[in-house]
Write an enzyme that holds these catalytic residues in place. Structure first.
Site, PDB file in Angstrom:
ATOM      1  CG  ASN A 169      15.745 -43.910  67.177  1.00 51.36           C
ATOM      2  OD1 ASN A 169      15.029 -43.550  68.307  1.00 51.36           O
ATOM      3  ND2 ASN A 169      15.321 -44.670  65.961  1.00 51.36           N
TER       4      ASN A 169
ATOM      5  CG  HIS B 116      11.215 -40.583  66.505  1.00 49.31           C
ATOM      6  ND1 HIS B 116      12.080 -40.631  67.823  1.00 49.31           N
ATOM      7  CD2 HIS B 116      11.391 -41.592  65.963  1.00 49.31           C
ATOM      8  CE1 HIS B 116      12.630 -42.085  67.938  1.00 49.31           C
ATOM      9  NE2 HIS B 116      12.542 -42.542  66.463  1.00 49.31           N
TER      10      HIS B 116
ATOM     11  CB  CYS C 220       9.976 -44.270  68.057  1.00 49.39           C
ATOM     12  SG  CYS C 220      11.301 -45.510  68.170  1.00 49.39           S
TER      13      CYS C 220
HETATM   14  O1  UT7 Z   1      12.689 -45.381  65.574  1.00 54.56           O
HETATM   15  C1  UT7 Z   1      12.187 -45.698  64.768  1.00 54.56           C
HETATM   16  C2  UT7 Z   1      12.067 -45.209  63.284  1.00 54.56           C
HETATM   17  N1  UT7 Z   1      13.276 -45.625  62.746  1.00 54.56           N
HETATM   18  C3  UT7 Z   1      13.623 -45.095  61.753  1.00 54.56           C
HETATM   19  O2  UT7 Z   1      13.227 -44.141  61.457  1.00 54.56           O
HETATM   20  C4  UT7 Z   1      14.716 -45.700  61.044  1.00 54.56           C
HETATM   21  C5  UT7 Z   1      14.282 -45.613  59.420  1.00 54.56           C
HETATM   22  N2  UT7 Z   1      15.384 -46.128  58.368  1.00 54.56           N
HETATM   23  C6  UT7 Z   1      16.367 -45.543  58.232  1.00 54.56           C
HETATM   24  O3  UT7 Z   1      16.890 -44.503  58.995  1.00 54.56           O
HETATM   25  C7  UT7 Z   1      17.341 -46.018  57.191  1.00 54.56           C
HETATM   26  O4  UT7 Z   1      16.736 -46.770  56.454  1.00 54.56           O
HETATM   27  C8  UT7 Z   1      18.543 -46.555  57.649  1.00 54.56           C
HETATM   28  C9  UT7 Z   1      19.661 -45.748  58.270  1.00 54.56           C
HETATM   29  C10 UT7 Z   1      18.253 -47.782  58.706  1.00 54.56           C
HETATM   30  C11 UT7 Z   1      19.455 -47.339  56.571  1.00 54.56           C
HETATM   31  O5  UT7 Z   1      19.735 -46.343  55.736  1.00 54.56           O
HETATM   32  P1  UT7 Z   1      19.493 -46.687  53.998  1.00 54.56           P
HETATM   33  O6  UT7 Z   1      19.766 -45.651  53.132  1.00 54.56           O
HETATM   34  O7  UT7 Z   1      17.939 -47.111  53.710  1.00 54.56           O
HETATM   35  O8  UT7 Z   1      20.380 -47.738  53.679  1.00 54.56           O
HETATM   36  P2  UT7 Z   1      20.206 -49.339  53.261  1.00 54.56           P
HETATM   37  O9  UT7 Z   1      19.332 -50.132  54.394  1.00 54.56           O
HETATM   38  O10 UT7 Z   1      19.379 -49.107  51.782  1.00 54.56           O
HETATM   39  O11 UT7 Z   1      21.431 -49.865  52.969  1.00 54.56           O
HETATM   40  C12 UT7 Z   1      22.365 -49.627  51.757  1.00 54.56           C
HETATM   41  C13 UT7 Z   1      23.599 -50.161  52.116  1.00 54.56           C
HETATM   42  C14 UT7 Z   1      23.384 -51.728  52.060  1.00 54.56           C
HETATM   43  O12 UT7 Z   1      24.476 -52.222  51.331  1.00 54.56           O
HETATM   44  P3  UT7 Z   1      24.142 -52.863  49.723  1.00 54.56           P
HETATM   45  O13 UT7 Z   1      23.392 -53.890  49.685  1.00 54.56           O
HETATM   46  O14 UT7 Z   1      23.717 -51.461  49.084  1.00 54.56           O
HETATM   47  O15 UT7 Z   1      25.541 -53.179  49.236  1.00 54.56           O
HETATM   48  C15 UT7 Z   1      23.723 -51.916  53.422  1.00 54.56           C
HETATM   49  O16 UT7 Z   1      24.259 -53.550  53.556  1.00 54.56           O
HETATM   50  O17 UT7 Z   1      24.406 -49.707  53.355  1.00 54.56           O
HETATM   51  C16 UT7 Z   1      24.688 -51.007  53.977  1.00 54.56           C
HETATM   52  N3  UT7 Z   1      24.842 -50.697  55.637  1.00 54.56           N
HETATM   53  C17 UT7 Z   1      25.847 -50.479  56.083  1.00 54.56           C
HETATM   54  N4  UT7 Z   1      26.965 -50.119  55.628  1.00 54.56           N
HETATM   55  C18 UT7 Z   1      27.999 -49.720  56.498  1.00 54.56           C
HETATM   56  C19 UT7 Z   1      23.572 -50.749  56.259  1.00 54.56           C
HETATM   57  N5  UT7 Z   1      24.038 -50.508  57.447  1.00 54.56           N
HETATM   58  C20 UT7 Z   1      25.305 -50.176  57.474  1.00 54.56           C
HETATM   59  C21 UT7 Z   1      26.392 -49.654  58.296  1.00 54.56           C
HETATM   60  N6  UT7 Z   1      27.474 -49.222  57.753  1.00 54.56           N
HETATM   61  N7  UT7 Z   1      26.056 -49.523  59.561  1.00 54.56           N
END
Ligand code: UT7
Length: 325
Positions: free
Chosen positions: A282, A252, A119
């Site tokens: 993205n 980005h 990225c």
């Molecule tokens: O391009 C390279 C750069 N990449 C990035 O910049 C990505 C950076 N990371 C992010 O943008 C975020 O970390 C994400 C968008 C990937 C995830 O967001 P988050 O706020 O960090 O969520 P999380 O991983 O802490 O997940 C929170 C909850 C989890 O459930 P529990 O364990 O709290 O019950 C996940 O299982 O959200 C759940 N979850 C979803 N729920 C519904 C994860 N993905 C989904 C989904 N739909 N698609």
């Protein structure tokens, strides 16, 4: 006379197949994958993404973006003496997507190669093109970010498949007697390879290992907000500028929350941040030139304004470029 490099044209292209969150959520539900428009919007700011049709490759998307950038610059393809394509989803293992695109464009003969910095690829490619123009190795470059991330997504993994899309963006960078690119700052730290990768490799006529994207989203998020701020500050210092000199921040486009945090740290209001992640998700190396082109064409960004471009992604890689349009 000192030689500088300036952007003289921008272009971008999104494949026509647009999936709103509702479209994607319905498709995923049919495969037993549970997600929602609310979760995607709240956690990422993404509302839609575009997916390329089967048989359409990064070179095809990059070609359309390049043609539009050339038209904006008022140049024929034959005038180009350097093509750099930033991509992590190349058409083939080799030759480079840049060579394939060069042939489709009809710019045969000029230097052409790919840059693989995920990225951060576009800021890496722009920095290389700037350096080559400053040394006289090139005079008119096409710098392109092009991706078909839909091909490497695991549609059973809801934590990643809702985040990415396909697209391309391009700029024409020309030698100039007045500065365009003011400074840049690039970094990588390979110890973080595992937090964002496609670990498979081609061997003995097949793919060994996992050929789909794997990401530890929280680890990437935490690293991203820190390094983007450092890169922006280092770039400003190299150019002898301050945050107050930035007219537009073009980060980005991965997650609106990362962009908000970056803007806050730079004391910039969100009015000064170009946001397109809502419309294309993205798109990895394509996201910055896509956002740049959309803001230039809508008249938001005007000639003479100062832009901070910031990339971050797999590698781990990160970097920034400060430029005057
Ligand atoms: O391009 C390279 C750069 N990449 C990035 O910049 C990505 C950076 N990371 C992010 O943008 C975020 O970390 C994400 C968008 C990937 C995830 O967001 P988050 O706020 O960090 O969520 P999380 O991983 O802490 O997940 C929170 C909850 C989890 O459930 P529990 O364990 O709290 O019950 C996940 O299982 O959200 C759940 N979850 C979803 N729920 C519904 C994860 N993905 C989904 C989904 N739909 N698609």
């Amino acid at each position: 006379m000192t030689i500088y490099s300036r952007i003289t044209g921008t272009g971008s292209y999104l494949p026509p197949n647009r999936l709103s969150n509702a479209d994607l959520v319905a498709q995923l539900a049919a495969q037993g994958v549970d997600t929602s428009d609310d979760w995607i919007v709240e956690r990422t700011g993404i509302r839609a993404r575009h997916f390329a049709a089967p048989g359409v490759f990064s070179s095809d998307l990059g070609l359309e973006a390049a043609r539009r950038a050339l038209q904006a610059a008022g140049l024929e393809a034959q005038a180009i003496d350097l093509i750099i394509v930033a991509t992590s989803t190349p058409d083939m293992v080799f030759p480079s997507t840049a060579c394939i695109l060069q042939n489709k464009l009809g710019a045969n003969g000029c230097a052409a190669f790919d840059v693989q910095a995920v990225c951060s690829g576009f800021v890496y490619a722009l920095t290389i093109a700037d350096a080559m123009i400053k040394t006289g190795a090139a005079t008119k470059a096409l710098v392109i970010g092009a991706e078909v991330f839909s091909r490497i997504l695991d549609f059973k993994d809801r934590t990643t498949c809702v985040l990415f899309g396909d697209g391309a963006g391009a700029v024409v960078l020309e030698a100039s007697s007045t500065p365009g690119i003011l400074a840049s700052d690039l970094h990588a730290d390979g110890k973080h390879v595992g937090i964002l990768c496609v670990p498979g490799h081609v061997s003995g006529g097949g793919v060994l290992g996992e050929p789909l994207l794997r990401m530890d989203g929280q680890a990437v998020f935490k690293l991203a907000v820190g390094v983007l701020d450092e890169a922006a500050r280092a770039t400003l210092a190299k150019a002898g500028k301050t945050e107050a000199d930035i007219d537009w921040l073009i980060p980005h486009q991965a997650n609106i929350r990362i962009m908000q945090s970056t803007a806050r740290k730079l004391k910039l209001s969100m009015d000064k941040v170009v946001v397109t992640v809502d419309q294309h998700g993205n798109t990895s190396a394509a996201s910055i030139p896509l956002a740049l082109d959309s803001a230039v064409r809508s008249g938001k960004i005007k000639p003479g304004e100062t832009l901070m471009l910031e990339g971050v992604g797999g590698g781990f890689t990160w970097g920034a470029v400060l430029l005057t349009l």
